[in-house]
Design an enzyme around this catalytic site. Structure first.
Site, PDB file in Angstrom:
ATOM      1  N   LYS A 160     -52.761 -11.626 -21.853  1.00 17.75           N
ATOM      2  CA  LYS A 160     -52.772 -12.446 -20.637  1.00 17.75           C
ATOM      3  C   LYS A 160     -53.690 -11.863 -19.572  1.00 17.75           C
ATOM      4  CE  LYS A 160     -48.408 -15.031 -20.455  1.00 17.75           C
ATOM      5  NZ  LYS A 160     -47.145 -15.182 -19.744  1.00 17.75           N
ATOM      6  N   LYS A 201     -49.039 -21.918 -29.464  1.00 14.31           N
ATOM      7  CA  LYS A 201     -47.661 -22.369 -29.311  1.00 14.31           C
ATOM      8  C   LYS A 201     -47.532 -23.338 -28.144  1.00 14.31           C
ATOM      9  CE  LYS A 201     -45.539 -19.021 -26.257  1.00 14.31           C
ATOM     10  NZ  LYS A 201     -44.287 -18.534 -25.800  1.00 14.31           N
ATOM     11  N   LYS A 260     -44.895 -23.999 -21.633  1.00 17.92           N
ATOM     12  CA  LYS A 260     -44.668 -24.794 -20.419  1.00 17.92           C
ATOM     13  C   LYS A 260     -45.798 -24.676 -19.412  1.00 17.92           C
ATOM     14  CE  LYS A 260     -40.791 -21.852 -19.490  1.00 17.92           C
ATOM     15  NZ  LYS A 260     -41.382 -20.511 -19.496  1.00 17.92           N
TER      16      LYS A 260
HETATM   17  N1  AQP Z   1     -43.366 -22.802 -28.539  1.00 15.75           N
HETATM   18  C1  AQP Z   1     -42.235 -22.128 -28.608  1.00 15.75           C
HETATM   19  N2  AQP Z   1     -41.500 -22.171 -29.731  1.00 15.75           N
HETATM   20  C2  AQP Z   1     -40.334 -21.487 -29.805  1.00 15.75           C
HETATM   21  N3  AQP Z   1     -39.808 -20.762 -28.788  1.00 15.75           N
HETATM   22  C3  AQP Z   1     -40.496 -20.712 -27.641  1.00 15.75           C
HETATM   23  N4  AQP Z   1     -40.257 -20.098 -26.472  1.00 15.75           N
HETATM   24  C4  AQP Z   1     -41.280 -20.349 -25.626  1.00 15.75           C
HETATM   25  N5  AQP Z   1     -42.186 -21.151 -26.227  1.00 15.75           N
HETATM   26  C5  AQP Z   1     -41.739 -21.382 -27.486  1.00 15.75           C
HETATM   27  C6  AQP Z   1     -39.074 -19.294 -26.157  1.00 15.75           C
HETATM   28  O1  AQP Z   1     -38.571 -19.768 -24.909  1.00 15.75           O
HETATM   29  C7  AQP Z   1     -37.950 -18.685 -24.234  1.00 15.75           C
HETATM   30  C8  AQP Z   1     -38.298 -18.667 -22.768  1.00 15.75           C
HETATM   31  O2  AQP Z   1     -39.641 -18.403 -22.603  1.00 15.75           O
HETATM   32  P1  AQP Z   1     -40.201 -17.656 -21.320  1.00 15.75           P
HETATM   33  O3  AQP Z   1     -40.024 -18.513 -20.149  1.00 15.75           O
HETATM   34  O4  AQP Z   1     -39.650 -16.282 -21.221  1.00 15.75           O
HETATM   35  O5  AQP Z   1     -41.732 -17.506 -21.581  1.00 15.75           O
HETATM   36  P2  AQP Z   1     -42.607 -17.802 -22.794  1.00 15.75           P
HETATM   37  O6  AQP Z   1     -42.070 -17.283 -24.072  1.00 15.75           O
HETATM   38  O7  AQP Z   1     -43.975 -17.302 -22.443  1.00 15.75           O
HETATM   39  O8  AQP Z   1     -42.524 -19.391 -22.799  1.00 15.75           O
HETATM   40  P3  AQP Z   1     -43.654 -20.412 -22.456  1.00 15.75           P
HETATM   41  O9  AQP Z   1     -43.052 -21.778 -22.475  1.00 15.75           O
HETATM   42  O10 AQP Z   1     -44.848 -20.197 -23.337  1.00 15.75           O
HETATM   43  O11 AQP Z   1     -43.981 -20.023 -20.952  1.00 15.75           O
HETATM   44  P4  AQP Z   1     -45.379 -19.653 -20.310  1.00 15.75           P
HETATM   45  O12 AQP Z   1     -46.205 -20.876 -20.485  1.00 15.75           O
HETATM   46  O13 AQP Z   1     -45.052 -19.338 -18.888  1.00 15.75           O
HETATM   47  O14 AQP Z   1     -45.961 -18.466 -21.028  1.00 15.75           O
HETATM   48  C9  AQP Z   1     -38.323 -17.407 -24.959  1.00 15.75           C
HETATM   49  O15 AQP Z   1     -37.184 -16.950 -25.700  1.00 15.75           O
HETATM   50  C10 AQP Z   1     -39.414 -17.824 -25.900  1.00 15.75           C
HETATM   51  O16 AQP Z   1     -39.420 -17.070 -27.118  1.00 15.75           O
END
Ligand code: AQP
Length: 330
Positions: free
Chosen positions: A114, A195, A198
């Site tokens: 990142k 992946k 959000k």
């Molecule tokens: N695409 C995904 N498939 C399965 N699990 C997912 N998680 C996130 N994306 C997927 C799981 O969601 C939980 C919360 O995530 P987080 O908010 O800690 O951050 P993240 O993993 O970085 O999720 P995002 O949606 O991708 O957020 P951003 O865009 O901010 O980086 C975690 O348990 C994660 O494994």
């Protein structure tokens, strides 16, 4: 005597929660409620490790809080709160930064990915694994549900807990990772090599928990597949990444194996049609409940404050112990 299972997990208000968040993490949070003492945290301090507009961050935090309640997390059963409302997180975070080394934090692959070596990368993006360790250790957590992407951070948390306990005396429980046995990694519908996230800028590749049925229909109909028109589950093959992702989503929604689902379909059209129905069936009650909860933000904020109060009772105790152990005067 078996120890009480205590779970802590967090989600960042970095965008609207997606079907990926739900199928990869949140639905397991709901399941864990019946068998463990659960602490679920909206990690807003993690969200500000990258740029956020203040008004958007507030809105996203409320939307996420409503989403957590709408999927079935029960504030009477679990402790649901906003991280920044419990100051012990940042306080213990500093003690953890003073336990971790520069070398350890430099090895975190998420920072390397990142941060991309840029000079304007925030210092907090570098140190947040120490804050994440504090999030977990404050609650004497025994189990942390983690996806692949977070395994390295949990390993660091375990190392820091052991180091602290060895140097200053037994203070923290050393948490275990809990990898969901049927956990699914959901990919972007438009670019199945990355992946579903959000914070992604292309909404077409994401299904949000708040998407209307028509939007879900369009997004799945337009999801990238390939020209072979053979329904086969082969997530390792670049060609089949799109259809494999659709099968993974279908499997996670219906608790079936993607390979078994594939045997029932001979065209992408019928697969997509049935997947649309299954997705709408799961998400429509959640979307409606989120809308109801958002009619009363004051009540939502009140629920989160009560959660923070409950969380702080546990967090304060651990923080005082850690402070004392390190020789800081309480
Ligand atoms: N695409 C995904 N498939 C399965 N699990 C997912 N998680 C996130 N994306 C997927 C799981 O969601 C939980 C919360 O995530 P987080 O908010 O800690 O951050 P993240 O993993 O970085 O999720 P995002 O949606 O991708 O957020 P951003 O865009 O901010 O980086 C975690 O348990 C994660 O494994």
């Amino acid at each position: 005597m078996t120890e009480t299972k205590r779970v802590l997990s967090g989600i960042a208000p970095s965008g609207a929660p997606t079907l990926g968040n739900y199928l990869g993490a949140l639905k397991f949070w709901v399941e864990d409620q019946s068998s463990a003492d659960c602490f679920y945290c909206i990690v807003d301090l993690h969200a500000i490790t990258v740029d956020q507009s203040p008004s958007v961050l507030k809105e996203q935090t409320l939307e996420l809080a409503a989403s957590l309640l709408a999927i079935g997390l029960d504030p009477k059963v679990s402790t649901i709160f906003i991280q920044s409302q419990v100051p012990e997180h940042t306080q213990l975070g500093w003690l953890m930064e003073s336990t971790a080394t520069f070398g350890e934090l430099s090895r975190m692959t998420q920072f390397k990915d990142k941060g991309k070596g840029s000079n304007v990368t925030r210092a907090s993006l570098f140190t947040y694994p120490a804050l994440m360790a504090a999030d977990i250790l404050l609650y004497q957590t025994t189990h942390v549900p983690v996806g692949d992407d977070q395994k390295q951070h949990l390993e660091l948390t375990r190392d820091l807990a052991l180091r602290f306990n060895n140097k200053y005396g037994e203070t923290f429980k050393v948490p275990h990772p809990e990898i969901p046995s049927v956990g699914a990694r959901i990919m972007d519908l438009q670019d199945p090599k990355r992946k579903m996230s959000k914070s992604s800028e292309t909404a077409a590749g994401n299904i949000y928990l708040t998407d209307e049925p028509d939007t879900i229909r369009k997004k799945i109909q337009r999801a990238v597949t390939d020209t072979e028109n053979k329904v086969r589950f082969d997530p390792e093959s670049t060609q089949k990444a799109g259809v494999s992702n659709l099968l993974t989503i279908f499997g996670a929604l219906t608790n079936r194996h993607p390979v078994e689902i594939a045997t029932n379909y001979s065209s992408y059209g019928t697969l997509k049609g049935d997947l649309i129905e299954a997705t709408i069936e799961t998400l429509e009650p959640i979307r409606k409940r989120i809308a109801e909860l958002r009619c009363d933000d004051a009540a939502l904020i009140g629920t989160l404050r009560e959660g923070a109060h409950k969380a702080q009772l546990v967090a304060r105790d651990t923080f005082d112990k850690a402070k004392e152990a390190m020789g800081l005067i309480a």
